[in-house]
Design an enzyme around this catalytic site. Structure first.
Site, short mmCIF file in Angstrom:
data_model
loop_
_atom_site.label_atom_id
_atom_site.label_comp_id
_atom_site.label_asym_id
_atom_site.label_seq_id
_atom_site.Cartn_x
_atom_site.Cartn_y
_atom_site.Cartn_z
N TYR A 6 -5.16 22.38 -112.13
CA TYR A 6 -5.24 21.55 -112.24
C TYR A 6 -6.64 21.06 -111.50
CZ TYR A 6 -0.12 23.45 -112.08
OH TYR A 6 0.82 22.97 -112.19
N ASP A 22 2.63 28.28 -108.45
CA ASP A 22 3.46 26.73 -108.37
C ASP A 22 4.67 27.10 -108.94
OD1 ASP A 22 4.71 23.90 -108.68
OD2 ASP A 22 3.03 23.36 -110.47
#
Length: 369
Positions: free
Chosen positions: A141, A247
């Site tokens: 990310y 996640d």
């Protein structure tokens, strides 16, 4: 206790569930005579609409000047055509980095009252109590280089997964510390059979484990962990993993609880904690009063625990949530055989406040004896 809390309702159902978390925090403040000061600011799609940025400077300044940040949800389909760095979600990523919270704590609990609402068989889900510790500021990310380029009609996209020893060590210490306060088992999740970042992850976590001889450490590949979360969730206590894996696995863990709307989270490790329900903005049900606020309310409990150091008050909110569930009150997403009444979002918030008042009355009666 005085706490300055910046409130970011955000998009979709975010304002609805955040309103109920604030209702509960105000009830706690009244019962225990604390002073909680709330400042509301825009983030995400609503911030783009009114300020031209998913994270306006005034919002970031307020967050950095507070003791804690309570977030609703970020995301709106009307902005999906914007470049990635202009979309609502980019505001959340920027905020996480600015606040410095590198450890994301995501509890997943199978309440007895909701065992029949899970897609898993009740005998599989019942009793599961997992804390997922997700590294939040590294990995795919945030890694560089990244981007999308077109060369001679052939598009190529690049994302970089990168971790340093220091990044792994600091989140590992958070996870081992959490395990010490629970059942003293930690599962570190990686893909060390194919990824160099995971090889470094496994080596580093193994070394950190020497500082915590009371905690039993096991390593699992991420695909095996995904399977065991569904087949044998009670085997897990604390799960430690990197950003992308965390996640995905924490969202998968929602099946244990019965709904993504039940999951809270805390992002800690920096100077200011960020607290938010795991669910997204759910624009398809926004404004209908049917969103599940339990995740947001439980996030408020985590705010009191980690930023306010108010453990008793946090436990009382969690106990109040369980009392409401035991009484059979549900939002539509967790409706099941034990449902007594399908409640609106605002009704759930008031029921939790009523339960908090009952808990306070019982506590005062006990001390009066």
């Amino acid at each position: 206790m005085n706490l300055k809390i910046t409130v970011l309702p955000g998009d979709g159902v975010g304002p609805e569930v955040t309103a109920e978390a604030l209702r509960v925090l105000r009830a706690v403040a009244a019962i225990h005579r604390h002073k909680f000061e709330f400042t509301e600011k825009p983030i995400g799609g609503v911030a783009i609409k009114h300020a031209g940025s998913p994270l306006p400077p005034v919002t970031l300044e307020a967050c950095l000047a507070s003791d804690a940040v309570l977030l609703g949800a970020v995301g709106s389909p009307e902005y999906d055509s914007l470049p990635p760095n202009k979309r609502p979600e980019s505001g959340l990523l920027l905020l996480r980095r600015a606040l410095g919270g590198f450890a994301n704590l995501r509890p997943a609990i199978s309440y007895d009252a909701l065992a029949d609402t899970s897609p898993l068989r009740p005998e599989v889900a019942r009793g599961a109590d997992i804390l997922i510790v997700r590294e939040l500021l590294g990995g795919l990310y945030f890694g560089e280089p990244r981007g999308l380029v077109n060369s001679n009609g052939n598009s190529v996209a690049t994302n970089t997964m990168s971790y340093s020893v220091n990044e792994i060590e600091r989140v590992a210490h958070i996870a081992f510390g959490a395990a010490l306060k629970r059942r003293r088992r930690l599962t570190s999740v990686d893909k060390a059979n194919v990824l160099e970042t995971s090889q470094l992850w496994r080596q580093t976590v193994t070394r950190v484990a020497h500082d915590y001889p009371e905690v039993t450490l096991e390593h699992l590949y991420v695909d095996a962990c995904a399977m065991h979360l569904i087949t044998t969730p009670r085997r897990f206590d604390v799960i430690l993993t990197e950003n992308l894996f965390g996640d995905i696995l924490s969202d998968e863990a929602a099946v244990i609880t019965g709904s993504l709307g039940m999951l809270p989270s805390a992002s800690i490790g920096g100077a200011i904690g960020l607290y938010e329900p795991v669910h997204g903005s759910a624009p398809d049900i926004a404004g209908q009063g049917v969103a599940n606020p339990f995740g947001a309310i439980a996030s408020a409990a985590m705010l009191l625990r980690y930023s306010g150091h108010l453990e008793q008050e946090a436990q009382e909110i969690e106990e109040a949530i369980e009392l409401v569930l035991k009484a059979g009150y549900r939002t539509p997403d967790i409706k099941g055989e034990g449902t007594r009444y399908v409640a609106k979002t605002s009704e759930i918030g008031q029921l939790v406040c009523d339960a908090l008042a009952e808990i306070a009355d019982m506590r005062h009666a006990y001390h009066a004896v």
